[in-house]
Design a protein around this motif. Structure first.
Motif, PDB file in Angstrom:
ATOM      1  N   LYS A  99      35.836  38.031  42.487  1.00 16.67           N
ATOM      2  CA  LYS A  99      35.747  36.996  43.519  1.00 16.67           C
ATOM      3  C   LYS A  99      35.631  37.563  44.933  1.00 16.67           C
ATOM      4  O   LYS A  99      35.428  36.811  45.879  1.00 16.67           O
ATOM      5  CB  LYS A  99      36.951  36.065  43.417  1.00 16.67           C
ATOM      6  CG  LYS A  99      36.914  35.258  42.136  1.00 16.67           C
ATOM      7  CD  LYS A  99      37.897  34.140  42.139  1.00 16.67           C
ATOM      8  CE  LYS A  99      37.687  33.314  40.881  1.00 16.67           C
ATOM      9  NZ  LYS A  99      38.228  31.997  40.992  1.00 16.67           N
ATOM     10  N   SER A 100      35.727  38.884  45.082  1.00 18.03           N
ATOM     11  CA  SER A 100      35.627  39.499  46.409  1.00 18.03           C
ATOM     12  C   SER A 100      34.166  39.789  46.747  1.00 18.03           C
ATOM     13  O   SER A 100      33.258  39.467  45.985  1.00 18.03           O
ATOM     14  CB  SER A 100      36.434  40.807  46.432  1.00 18.03           C
ATOM     15  OG  SER A 100      35.768  41.802  45.669  1.00 18.03           O
ATOM     16  N   ASP A 101      33.970  40.435  47.885  1.00 14.92           N
ATOM     17  CA  ASP A 101      32.618  40.832  48.281  1.00 14.92           C
ATOM     18  C   ASP A 101      32.229  42.193  47.702  1.00 14.92           C
ATOM     19  O   ASP A 101      31.120  42.674  47.904  1.00 14.92           O
ATOM     20  CB  ASP A 101      32.516  40.879  49.811  1.00 14.92           C
ATOM     21  CG  ASP A 101      33.468  41.892  50.428  1.00 14.92           C
ATOM     22  OD1 ASP A 101      34.443  42.285  49.756  1.00 14.92           O
ATOM     23  OD2 ASP A 101      33.234  42.291  51.584  1.00 14.92           O
ATOM     24  N   ARG A 102      33.118  42.829  46.951  1.00 18.16           N
ATOM     25  CA  ARG A 102      32.855  44.166  46.412  1.00 18.16           C
ATOM     26  C   ARG A 102      31.670  44.219  45.448  1.00 18.16           C
ATOM     27  O   ARG A 102      30.888  45.165  45.507  1.00 18.16           O
ATOM     28  CB  ARG A 102      34.107  44.732  45.747  1.00 18.16           C
ATOM     29  CG  ARG A 102      35.207  45.038  46.751  1.00 18.16           C
ATOM     30  CD  ARG A 102      36.410  45.632  46.070  1.00 18.16           C
ATOM     31  NE  ARG A 102      37.503  45.819  47.011  1.00 18.16           N
ATOM     32  CZ  ARG A 102      38.465  46.694  46.852  1.00 18.16           C
ATOM     33  NH1 ARG A 102      38.504  47.452  45.781  1.00 18.16           N
ATOM     34  NH2 ARG A 102      39.416  46.805  47.745  1.00 18.16           N
ATOM     35  N   PRO A 103      31.498  43.255  44.552  1.00 19.40           N
ATOM     36  CA  PRO A 103      30.331  43.341  43.660  1.00 19.40           C
ATOM     37  C   PRO A 103      28.995  43.359  44.411  1.00 19.40           C
ATOM     38  O   PRO A 103      28.023  43.939  43.939  1.00 19.40           O
ATOM     39  CB  PRO A 103      30.451  42.092  42.789  1.00 19.40           C
ATOM     40  CG  PRO A 103      31.906  41.777  42.780  1.00 19.40           C
ATOM     41  CD  PRO A 103      32.384  42.152  44.157  1.00 19.40           C
ATOM     42  N   ALA A 104      28.952  42.744  45.580  1.00 16.38           N
ATOM     43  CA  ALA A 104      27.716  42.714  46.365  1.00 16.38           C
ATOM     44  C   ALA A 104      27.291  44.114  46.821  1.00 16.38           C
ATOM     45  O   ALA A 104      26.123  44.342  47.130  1.00 16.38           O
ATOM     46  CB  ALA A 104      27.886  41.796  47.568  1.00 16.38           C
TER      47      ALA A 104
END
Length: 168
Positions: A99-104
């Motif tokens: 749910k964080s911006d890390r996968p982006a």
């Protein structure tokens, strides 16, 4: 009774070889000392002194691999993180990562939601063939990110290579 005269140099060299063969610990010996022989780099042993663990250095050196002979980390073209949202309460760190911006940060990472599945990462080669599957249920968000940084090919590097070949 007849004695065979053995040259002293042969005795000394034999003793030296025996000592060298016995000085390296087996995998089991290293494990009993708390070292994982397969993954231990000798540069790590040198860092023990920084933590006042000088007494462990000698044993560590007998369990380690030279850094230059260590296997290089494999890089993969893509990764798929498979997870079930119904299991997010059991894996809050996985939920936090997803749910964080890390996968982006990883354009070659795909997140698949599969019902009832414990979280895993599948690593794929450039042809889309799954080469490795890693269970990540006990990992935290930083561990996942570090793993992906280590094992995924950076797509911008590929794009730059493409641009260099098309320069006018």
């Amino acid at each position: 009774m007849a004695y065979i005269k053995i040259p002293p140099l042969l005795i000394i060299s034999t003793l030296f070889l025996v000592q060298n063969c016995l000085s390296e610990f087996t995998t089991e010996d290293c494990a009993s000392l708390g070292f994982t022989k397969a993954n231990l780099l000798c540069s790590s042993c040198d860092q023990l002194k920084d933590f006042n663990l000088d007494q462990l250095v000698e044993h560590c050196k007998q369990c380690c691999h030279n850094d230059d002979s260590a296997p290089k980390e494999k890089k993969y073209a893509r990764a798929i993180l498979e997870v079930c949202t119904c299991k997010f309460p059991a894996y809050p760190q996985i939920q936090a990562f997803v749910k964080s911006d890390r996968p982006a940060k990883f354009p070659n990472l795909q997140i698949k939601y599969l019902r009832g599945l414990d979280p895993i990462i599948k690593l794929l080669d450039k042809d889309g063939i799954i080469r490795e599957t890693v269970a990540i249920e006990k990992w935290n968000t930083d561990s996942i990110e570090e793993f992906l940084k280590t094992h995924l090919i950076k797509e911008e590097d590929d794009d730059r290579g493409f641009l260099k070949t098309n320069l006018i």
